[in-house]
Design a protein around this motif. Structure first.
Motif, PDB file in Angstrom:
ATOM      1  N   ARG A  19      15.444   9.229   2.141  1.00  0.00           N
ATOM      2  CA  ARG A  19      14.406   8.214   1.949  1.00  0.00           C
ATOM      3  C   ARG A  19      13.739   7.966   2.970  1.00  0.00           C
ATOM      4  O   ARG A  19      14.145   7.420   4.122  1.00  0.00           O
ATOM      5  N   ASP A  52      10.315   5.582   4.077  1.00  0.00           N
ATOM      6  CA  ASP A  52       9.097   4.841   3.813  1.00  0.00           C
ATOM      7  C   ASP A  52       8.484   4.331   4.915  1.00  0.00           C
ATOM      8  O   ASP A  52       8.462   3.566   5.636  1.00  0.00           O
ATOM      9  N   SER A  88       5.140   2.995   4.162  1.00  0.00           N
ATOM     10  CA  SER A  88       3.916   2.123   3.663  1.00  0.00           C
ATOM     11  C   SER A  88       3.983   0.727   4.322  1.00  0.00           C
ATOM     12  O   SER A  88       2.879   0.325   4.209  1.00  0.00           O
ATOM     13  N   ARG A 115      12.738  11.190  -1.150  1.00  0.00           N
ATOM     14  CA  ARG A 115      11.745  10.210  -1.532  1.00  0.00           C
ATOM     15  C   ARG A 115      10.833   9.850  -0.168  1.00  0.00           C
ATOM     16  O   ARG A 115      11.493   9.637   0.823  1.00  0.00           O
ATOM     17  N   LEU A 116       9.394  10.102  -0.406  1.00  0.00           N
ATOM     18  CA  LEU A 116       8.513   9.728   0.694  1.00  0.00           C
ATOM     19  C   LEU A 116       7.485   8.766   0.321  1.00  0.00           C
ATOM     20  O   LEU A 116       7.074   9.353  -0.745  1.00  0.00           O
ATOM     21  N   ASN A 117       7.420   7.891   0.898  1.00  0.00           N
ATOM     22  CA  ASN A 117       6.336   6.698   0.631  1.00  0.00           C
ATOM     23  C   ASN A 117       5.273   6.821   1.681  1.00  0.00           C
ATOM     24  O   ASN A 117       5.769   6.330   2.897  1.00  0.00           O
ATOM     25  N   CYS A 175       2.219   5.279   0.983  1.00  0.00           N
ATOM     26  CA  CYS A 175       1.273   4.150   0.614  1.00  0.00           C
ATOM     27  C   CYS A 175       0.766   3.516   1.630  1.00  0.00           C
ATOM     28  O   CYS A 175       1.426   3.109   2.594  1.00  0.00           O
ATOM     29  N   GLU A 233      10.258  12.579  -5.224  1.00  0.00           N
ATOM     30  CA  GLU A 233       9.265  11.538  -5.137  1.00  0.00           C
ATOM     31  C   GLU A 233       8.316  11.402  -4.179  1.00  0.00           C
ATOM     32  O   GLU A 233       8.698  11.361  -2.896  1.00  0.00           O
ATOM     33  N   ASP A 275       5.114   9.139  -2.836  1.00  0.00           N
ATOM     34  CA  ASP A 275       4.336   8.056  -3.653  1.00  0.00           C
ATOM     35  C   ASP A 275       3.217   8.027  -2.438  1.00  0.00           C
ATOM     36  O   ASP A 275       3.339   7.793  -1.126  1.00  0.00           O
TER      37      ASP A 275
END
Length: 186
Positions: free
Chosen positions: A9, A11, A13, A36-38, A40, A84, A86
């Motif tokens: 993961r 993130d 954001s 998972r990469l966010n 935002c 995922e 985001d």
């Protein structure tokens, strides 16, 4: 991250002021563990004004955004582990969305909600192109925009051809008789 890390993961954001995420996006191409990469709030992917045309009728991406989207799309074409992704989908612009969705990567949202974003005729054509090149989108919500007869007719042509789209909301788009006839023919 050079593409060989063991992270599942990532993130970004909370770091909207990252100046250059292109290295991270390029590493995604080689990464085999990230699920998972966010992204935002990452300014590189946010078009101002959001979607639709500004007062000059221009809804083009910046050169930097085009480069970032291109690198991300290229990485998605090679990456098979990301589950995922985001992003601020409604703030990207329809041109950027079409580029990303052309990858048909399974981490992209199947429901694309672009409700009340001042989309115009040109956006209708871009969304038509997007729907012709992707099998990911199953629901498209473009209600409360300004696609008009021409934008809705462009989408109608695509709706006749696509088999993956299961739901479309075109309500409140200033669609007149010509647009309604084009949609009815589908």
């Amino acid at each position: 991250i050079n593409g060989t890390g063991s992270y599942e993961r990532l993130d970004l954001s909370a770091s909207p002021d990252i100046v250059d995420v292109t290295g991270i996006l390029g590493a995604l191409k080689r990464n085999t563990t990230l699920k998972r990469l966010n992204l935002c709030n990452v300014e590189l992917f946010i078009q101002v004004p959001p979607l639709g045309s500004d007062s000059s009728g221009n809804s083009q991406c910046s050169v930097q955004q085009q480069r970032g989207i291109s690198i991300l799309a290229d990485s998605l074409r090679s990456n098979t582990t990301l589950l995922e992704l985001d992003m601020d989908w409604t703030l990207m612009g329809t041109e950027a969305l079409a580029t990303l969705y052309s990858t048909n990567h399974p981490s992209l949202p199947t429901t694309l909600s672009l409700r009340n974003l001042r989309l115009d005729i040109a956006d209708g054509y871009r969304l038509s192109k997007l729907l012709r090149t992707t099998t990911i989108v199953t629901v498209l919500d473009v209600a409360h925009n300004n696609l008009g007869d021409q934008g809705s007719a462009a989408l109608a042509d695509t709706l006749r051809e696509t088999r993956t789209l299961k739901g479309v909301d075109l309500s409140s788009n200033n669609i007149g008789e010509v647009g309604a006839m084009a949609l009815a023919e589908g």
